[in-house]
Design a protein around this motif. Structure first.
Motif: not given
Length: 374
Positions: A118-128
């Motif tokens: 999870r990125l930061g406080q928002g709902s964005l997601v980092l996928v590696e």
């Protein structure tokens, strides 16, 4: 499912929310060798790095119109994990899946390990995504580096312990020979002197790569291959074909030409000796194949370009009992072999910040040399 693209304003807003989190902004991900993308919970892709473009076989512009769930063979588990991470049920999670190299079912799936964060406080997601094969190779490289350092210390200490008493043994044998009148007895002292010289030569060969200065100049890998090819064919003129499969676009690089010739020659010569039976039959083959690879990790460092040299033969293969130890000093699968050729080859390649690997089975053995390019 085909995702509806986000409006440009939405993408800009989403990216601006990520930039403060990632030093240098999203562009920093382009320096990674692993595949990275930023998605929203429903799988829509907001950003993908250049490694993801190459791995998936799509342009970045095309990827922004797609859902990450369209890129994997079985998206169910990935969808659940991304949703859970976006809801902050947990900060990160790992899973394994198969990535489609090309959409619409073309190309072989690529096994990957997926890390969802999870990125930061928002709902964005980092996928590696990390290729399982790449992770395995990196583990092998780390073990090889540790092995080379251990071998270096072992060889130096062993050589020191051998050389001093060896000189005394040889000197004593020479003095004894001068005092002996019987010719039959001097034959024994000659054996001692001869064996002492042989051991001295072995010690010198063990220490050679650590003593010789590294002579750096412009190197063309095909000139190296051609030199090795001519030497092998001069020794085995009949029954053996040394085939060329070159990528002539490969640029020159800085390195020690003689060291690389010796490294490739050691491997090719071992292959030729393993092919003795097939040489007698007239169907022995060694292939020298060069290619370029992009965005590859070598010895924990990411390189934009690297050359890969395959040395392949159709011999009986390396015995399974020593297959995992072929680069160890004094390990040989051939009667009378010193077990130093591959050890020296590995040392010379690693002095060029490269790696060397081996795959072997009956009928096919391949040594793969990987060296970074400027």
């Amino acid at each position: 499912m085909t995702a509806v693209p986000l409006a440009p304003a939405d993408i800009v807003q989403a990216v601006s929310r990520v930039d403060p989190i990632v030093p240098g902004g999203l562009e920093a991900f382009d320096h990674l060798g692993t595949m990275v993308c930023v998605v929203v919970p429903d799988g829509r892709c907001l950003y993908a790095n250049s490694a993801f473009e190459e791995g998936l076989g799509l342009s970045r512009k095309s990827m922004l119109r797609e859902s990450i769930y369209d890129w994997v063979v079985s998206p169910g588990l990935l969808r659940d994990v991304v949703s859970a991470v976006a809801r902050n049920e947990f900060a990160t999670s790992r899973l394994q899946t198969d990535l489609r190299r090309h959409l619409h079912g073309h190309g072989e799936p690529l096994p990957v390990q997926v890390i969802v964060t999870r990125l930061g406080q928002g709902s964005l997601v980092l996928v590696e995504l990390v290729e399982v094969e790449q992770q395995t190779r990196q583990d092998r490289e780390e073990r090889a580096l540790d092995q080379v350092q251990a071998n270096k210390e072992l060889i130096r200490n062993l050589a020191h312990e051998i050389k001093n008493p060896l000189g005394g043994i040889r000197g004593a044998a020479q003095l004894l020979q001068m005092e002996l009148e019987s010719k039959s007895l001097t034959e024994y002292t000659q054996v001692i002197i001869h064996e002492a010289d042989r051991l001295q030569s072995l010690v010198d060969r063990l220490l050679a790569p650590h003593r010789r200065p590294h002579v750096v100049g412009d190197v063309n890998i095909h000139e190296v291959c051609e030199r090795v090819r001519s030497l092998i064919l001069a020794e085995f003129p009949k029954g053996l074909k040394v085939q060329r499969d070159y990528d002539t676009s490969l640029p020159d690089f800085r390195g020690d030409r003689e060291q690389l010739i010796q490294a490739v020659l050691n491997i090719a010569h071992n292959a030729a000796q393993a092919l003795i039976d097939r040489i007698a039959q007239g169907d022995a083959r060694i292939v020298l194949r060069t290619r370029v690879v992009r965005r590859v990790t070598i010895n924990r460092a990411l390189h934009r370009l690297a050359l890969v040299l395959h040395i392949e033969d159709n011999g009986p293969g390396i015995p399974e009992s020593i297959r995992d130890r072929v680069f160890y000093p004094l390990v040989s699968g051939r009667d009378g072999g010193s077990g130093l050729g591959l050890t020296l080859a590995q040392t010379f390649v690693q002095q060029h910040q490269g790696t060397i690997e081996c795959e072997s089975e009956p009928g096919r053995t391949v040594f793969r040399i990987l060296i970074p390019l400027p």
